[in-house]
Design a protein around this motif. Structure first.
Motif, PDB file in Angstrom:
ATOM      1  N   ARG A 199       1.101  -1.363   0.033  1.00 58.63           N
ATOM      2  CA  ARG A 199       0.196   0.059  -0.011  1.00 58.63           C
ATOM      3  C   ARG A 199       1.074   1.037  -0.212  1.00 58.63           C
ATOM      4  O   ARG A 199       1.781   0.737   0.440  1.00 58.63           O
ATOM      5  CB  ARG A 199      -1.234   0.054   0.628  1.00 58.63           C
ATOM      6  CG  ARG A 199      -1.767  -0.905   0.630  1.00 58.63           C
ATOM      7  CD  ARG A 199      -3.373  -0.945   2.611  1.00 58.63           C
ATOM      8  NE  ARG A 199      -4.109  -2.164   2.212  1.00 58.63           N
ATOM      9  CZ  ARG A 199      -4.821  -2.291   3.493  1.00 58.63           C
ATOM     10  NH1 ARG A 199      -5.091  -1.660   4.430  1.00 58.63           N
ATOM     11  NH2 ARG A 199      -5.577  -3.484   2.703  1.00 58.63           N
ATOM     12  N   LEU A 233       6.656  -1.044  12.150  1.00 61.31           N
ATOM     13  CA  LEU A 233       5.718  -2.619  11.219  1.00 61.31           C
ATOM     14  C   LEU A 233       3.497  -1.452  11.179  1.00 61.31           C
ATOM     15  O   LEU A 233       3.394  -2.203  10.390  1.00 61.31           O
ATOM     16  CB  LEU A 233       5.871  -3.601  11.537  1.00 61.31           C
ATOM     17  CG  LEU A 233       7.182  -4.395  11.734  1.00 61.31           C
ATOM     18  CD1 LEU A 233       7.444  -5.597  12.624  1.00 61.31           C
ATOM     19  CD2 LEU A 233       8.506  -4.357   9.917  1.00 61.31           C
ATOM     20  N   ALA A 267       3.097   0.163   7.175  1.00 57.87           N
ATOM     21  CA  ALA A 267       4.381  -0.180   5.998  1.00 57.87           C
ATOM     22  C   ALA A 267       4.010  -0.238   4.976  1.00 57.87           C
ATOM     23  O   ALA A 267       2.880   0.031   4.510  1.00 57.87           O
ATOM     24  CB  ALA A 267       4.904  -0.765   6.627  1.00 57.87           C
ATOM     25  N   VAL A 283      -5.981  -3.830  14.349  1.00 57.93           N
ATOM     26  CA  VAL A 283      -4.474  -5.184  14.641  1.00 57.93           C
ATOM     27  C   VAL A 283      -5.737  -6.430  13.592  1.00 57.93           C
ATOM     28  O   VAL A 283      -5.068  -7.055  12.553  1.00 57.93           O
ATOM     29  CB  VAL A 283      -4.661  -5.916  15.659  1.00 57.93           C
ATOM     30  CG1 VAL A 283      -2.835  -5.448  16.234  1.00 57.93           C
ATOM     31  CG2 VAL A 283      -5.207  -6.387  16.581  1.00 57.93           C
ATOM     32  N   GLY A 284      -6.927  -6.290  13.813  1.00 61.81           N
ATOM     33  CA  GLY A 284      -7.997  -7.024  12.844  1.00 61.81           C
ATOM     34  C   GLY A 284      -9.851  -6.210  12.583  1.00 61.81           C
ATOM     35  O   GLY A 284      -9.420  -5.534  13.049  1.00 61.81           O
ATOM     36  N   GLY A 321      -9.995  -9.801   8.376  1.00 64.84           N
ATOM     37  CA  GLY A 321      -8.095  -8.708   8.227  1.00 64.84           C
ATOM     38  C   GLY A 321      -7.211  -9.343   9.273  1.00 64.84           C
ATOM     39  O   GLY A 321      -7.942  -8.404  10.118  1.00 64.84           O
ATOM     40  N   GLY A 327      -3.069  -7.228  10.763  1.00 69.31           N
ATOM     41  CA  GLY A 327      -2.413  -6.636  10.339  1.00 69.31           C
ATOM     42  C   GLY A 327      -1.212  -8.493  10.991  1.00 69.31           C
ATOM     43  O   GLY A 327      -1.404  -7.596  12.262  1.00 69.31           O
ATOM     44  N   ARG A 340       2.134  -6.081  11.581  1.00 69.78           N
ATOM     45  CA  ARG A 340       1.364  -5.203  13.008  1.00 69.78           C
ATOM     46  C   ARG A 340       1.295  -5.422  14.570  1.00 69.78           C
ATOM     47  O   ARG A 340       1.313  -4.688  14.972  1.00 69.78           O
ATOM     48  CB  ARG A 340      -0.082  -4.490  12.603  1.00 69.78           C
ATOM     49  CG  ARG A 340      -0.359  -3.001  13.582  1.00 69.78           C
ATOM     50  CD  ARG A 340      -1.941  -2.498  13.243  1.00 69.78           C
ATOM     51  NE  ARG A 340      -1.723  -1.342  11.428  1.00 69.78           N
ATOM     52  CZ  ARG A 340      -2.493  -0.614  11.481  1.00 69.78           C
ATOM     53  NH1 ARG A 340      -3.598  -1.082  11.587  1.00 69.78           N
ATOM     54  NH2 ARG A 340      -2.446   0.171  10.119  1.00 69.78           N
TER      55      ARG A 340
HETATM   56  P1  ATP Z   1      -5.463   1.488   8.355  1.00 66.22           P
HETATM   57  O1  ATP Z   1      -6.629   2.117   9.135  1.00 66.22           O
HETATM   58  O2  ATP Z   1      -4.838   1.453   9.683  1.00 66.22           O
HETATM   59  O3  ATP Z   1      -4.861   2.290   7.886  1.00 66.22           O
HETATM   60  P2  ATP Z   1      -6.992  -0.482   7.154  1.00 66.22           P
HETATM   61  O4  ATP Z   1      -8.664  -0.089   7.227  1.00 66.22           O
HETATM   62  O5  ATP Z   1      -7.065   0.683   5.631  1.00 66.22           O
HETATM   63  O6  ATP Z   1      -6.578  -0.114   8.348  1.00 66.22           O
HETATM   64  P3  ATP Z   1      -7.335  -3.121   6.432  1.00 66.22           P
HETATM   65  O7  ATP Z   1      -7.385  -3.156   5.238  1.00 66.22           O
HETATM   66  O8  ATP Z   1      -9.102  -3.472   6.426  1.00 66.22           O
HETATM   67  O9  ATP Z   1      -7.049  -1.843   6.948  1.00 66.22           O
HETATM   68  O10 ATP Z   1      -6.330  -4.278   6.241  1.00 66.22           O
HETATM   69  C1  ATP Z   1      -6.376  -5.421   7.418  1.00 66.22           C
HETATM   70  C2  ATP Z   1      -5.179  -5.241   8.988  1.00 66.22           C
HETATM   71  O11 ATP Z   1      -4.221  -5.092   8.190  1.00 66.22           O
HETATM   72  C3  ATP Z   1      -5.671  -3.713   9.931  1.00 66.22           C
HETATM   73  O12 ATP Z   1      -6.773  -4.555  11.036  1.00 66.22           O
HETATM   74  C4  ATP Z   1      -4.580  -3.977   9.919  1.00 66.22           C
HETATM   75  O13 ATP Z   1      -3.441  -4.407  11.287  1.00 66.22           O
HETATM   76  C5  ATP Z   1      -3.686  -3.924   9.156  1.00 66.22           C
HETATM   77  N1  ATP Z   1      -2.826  -2.732   8.064  1.00 66.22           N
HETATM   78  C6  ATP Z   1      -3.795  -2.438   7.371  1.00 66.22           C
HETATM   79  N2  ATP Z   1      -2.681  -1.308   6.530  1.00 66.22           N
HETATM   80  C7  ATP Z   1      -1.650  -1.657   6.833  1.00 66.22           C
HETATM   81  C8  ATP Z   1       0.002  -0.867   7.245  1.00 66.22           C
HETATM   82  N3  ATP Z   1       0.148   0.086   6.100  1.00 66.22           N
HETATM   83  N4  ATP Z   1       0.874  -1.437   7.465  1.00 66.22           N
HETATM   84  C9  ATP Z   1       0.775  -2.498   8.333  1.00 66.22           C
HETATM   85  N5  ATP Z   1      -0.579  -3.050   8.379  1.00 66.22           N
HETATM   86  C10 ATP Z   1      -1.831  -2.596   7.957  1.00 66.22           C
END
Ligand code: ATP
Ligand code: MG
Length: 568
Positions: A140, A149, A152, A406-407, A440, A442, A445
């Protein structure tokens, strides 16, 4: 494993860009190393811990009946065009071209790919329900990669997707994943708070986030002091405060407020507290102008507004639009005489005497009663909840907290299954669309969140379940042959039992070794020294405790094993 044979280079100081404890400790303890912004190499120690988290995730996914697959990170653009998300996620995705100049993306998530899989592989209701999962690298292009982490550009995610014959059946799949998440985080030694989460612009759907409470968390949460209600601030609701309706015989009066645009400026100038002002914001909802009113001392929650209006796309109106719909420059909008739909926060439903913009440059109106002087299309709960608001369920006080997500478990419905025609033939031979969920974690994370939640001034405090090594074996003086011999015996015996042992065989001062053992946070420390051996004993200390125990040599292995089994 011997320290001298692995690669652990502990650091006394954290690098400048490490802002939060867990990030600092991951670098100082030699778990990860930075390659570039949001890009990290897992060093041997970090990878061992990561593999343990992955293993817990995998075991619980398998236990919940999910099937492991592995999908490509590299995906053709077309699949993203098909779902319509290429435009939505555009800037957040890494886009590349192959040698035939075909555009590809590095997957930020896999709803598209898995739905394509389901569309091709599932034909009959007999094959349902199915939940698929993978543990895979996601990419991303985050606006602000930071905190190691935590956020990231490249990270590991466990993503799972369920396919069901109906909404009711999908509820069961959702619950199974929810329960698996509870077990996963508990086994990782993490205390999580489950909160209701925003689902974006998809109406009717439903989602929960698993949060690790921490000051460094990027998400704001509200939790009730009286009941179990907890929600992400993006979603959190409040009970509207009870007030006595006000009235006034006076009519709106124009006051010249030269250059006073913000609530603070107007409030100081008119000598009215901010709650005596009404903030008027002009937005474009699906491209059409609307006005939104909130009490002057509150902030609008755009997520709640979008949901209240049925999942519209919101954009703040540009200066030109504001001038066109209000007749005044930015800063002087008000509800009186507006010809566009007006939505107001529920708290404004009880009449209150307030000041508003006059829709005339440099002018405000005093003594306005919304119910008398303006027309409001609809009232909704529209503000960002804050500490002290009343719980929407029980009316008790809401507290504000910060959390690390985290999830995330999410009832998706048929958004993707419709687009990709992922369906099945029912018992009567009719074609139906599958109902989906997505889930999901992470993984990388989560690993860092464990450290964020469990550390002290001296270093990491790993839970046994995910510690890279369970035992740290220290020989303060490696010149003492008997200590080394006993330690090596110990190492061999424990490793043969499947225990992860790190033997600090470095020729270093004892102080350095003890400091490093604390920094690495290995749960059980065993010290073999000339002094302890004189009594036929070794010293055993838990990272979580201050006290040391002297254990007879003959019992030491059994003692360590009983700690690992959770008996001590
Ligand atoms: P956030 O709001 O923190 O950006 P997200 O809503 O974009 O998260 P999801 O698309 O639901 O996240 O992704 C599932 C999981 O992946 C998240 O719950 C998080 O733990 C992890 N995650 C998301 N973006 C990142 C990132 N850039 N680096 C590390 N872990 C991530
Ligand atoms: Mg994100």
């Amino acid at each position: 494993m011997r320290w001298t044979q692995t690669l652990i280079s502990t650091l006394r100081d954290a690098p400048q860009d490490a802002e939060i404890p867990s990030h600092k400790l991951m670098i100082r303890a030699s778990l990860i190393m930075k390659l570039g912004g949001g890009l990290y190499t897992f060093l041997p120690l970090g990878l061992k811990a990561l593999r343990k988290v992955e293993r817990i995730v995998r075991e619980e996914m398998d236990r919940a009946g999910a099937l492991e697959v592995l999908m490509p990170a590299l995906q053709p653009r077309e699949i993203w065009d098909q779902s319509g998300r290429y435009e939505v996620l555009r800037d957040g995705m890494f886009k590349i071209r192959d040698r035939q100049d075909r555009e590809m993306v590095l997957g930020p998530t896999h709803e598209e790919v898995i739905t394509d899989l389901a569309a091709r592989q599932i034909n009959s209701y007999r094959q349902l329900p199915k939940t698929f999962y993978q543990i895979q690298t996601k990419f991303r292009d985050e606006i602000r990669p930071r905190f190691g982490l935590m956020r990231a550009k490249e990270f590991s995610m466990k993503d799972a997707y369920s396919f069901d014959v109906s909404w009711e059946a999908a509820d069961a799949s959702y619950q199974a994943m929810y329960d698996a998440y509870v077990r996963i985080f508990a086994r990782c030694g993490l205390a999580t708070k489950v909160v209701e989460a925003d689902t974006g612009a998809m109406g009717g759907n439903f989602s929960h986030e698993f949060m690790v409470l921490a000051d460094a968390g990027e998400d704001g949460l509200a939790e009730c002091e009286g009941c179990t209600y907890a929600a992400n601030l993006e979603r959190a609701e409040r009970a509207t405060p009870a007030r006595d309706p006000e009235t006034t015989p006076q009519h709106p009066e124009a006051v010249v407020t030269p250059g006073k645009k913000t609530i603070e400026e107007v409030s100081a100038f008119l000598k009215l507290t901010p709650d005596r002002l009404i903030k008027t914001l002009i937005y474009l909802a699906n491209g059409k102008p609307i006005a939104v009113l909130v009490p002057g001392d509150r902030d609008l929650n755009e997520h709640k507004l979008a949901r209240a209006l049925g999942g519209v796309t919101l954009q703040m109106a540009d200066d030109q639009t504001i001038a066109k719909v209000t007749g005044a420059p930015v800063g002087f909008s008000g509800p009186v005489g507006l010809k566009i739909p007006v939505y107001a926060d529920l708290d404004l439903k009880t009449p209150r005497v307030a000041a508003v913009g006059a829709n005339v440059a440099d002018t405000h109106l005093r003594n306005v009663l919304l119910n008398r002087d303006a027309s409001v299309t609809e009232f909704y709960d529209l503000v960002i909840v804050r500490e002290g608001d009343a719980c929407p369920r029980c009316g008790k006080r809401l507290r504000e907290k910060r959390g690390i997500e985290v999830g995330h478990v999410f009832k998706l419905g048929t958004k993707y299954s419709k687009t990709f025609d992922a369906g099945y033939l029912d018992a009567d031979g009719n074609r139906q669309i599958s109902v989906m969920g997505c889930y999901g974690i992470g993984v990388t994370r989560t690993l860092q969140a464990i450290i964020e939640q469990s550390h002290d001034a001296n270093g990491i405090i790993w839970p046994l379940s995910v510690a890279p090594y369970q035992v740290c074996l220290v020989v303060p003086n490696t010149q003492h042959a008997e200590s080394v011999r006993v330690a090596e015996d110990f190492l061999k015996t424990l490793e043969a039992q499947g225990v992860d042992v790190l033997f600090d065989d470095r020729d270093e001062r004892p102080g350095v070794k003890f400091k490093d053992a604390d920094l690495l946070g290995i749960p059980i420390r065993v010290v073999v020294s000339e002094r302890s051996l004189a009594d036929g004993k070794v010293e055993i200390k838990l990272r979580t405790e201050a006290d040391k125990k002297m254990i007879p040599l003959a019992d030491a292995v059994a003692f360590v094993e009983s700690i690992i089994r959770g008996e001590k």
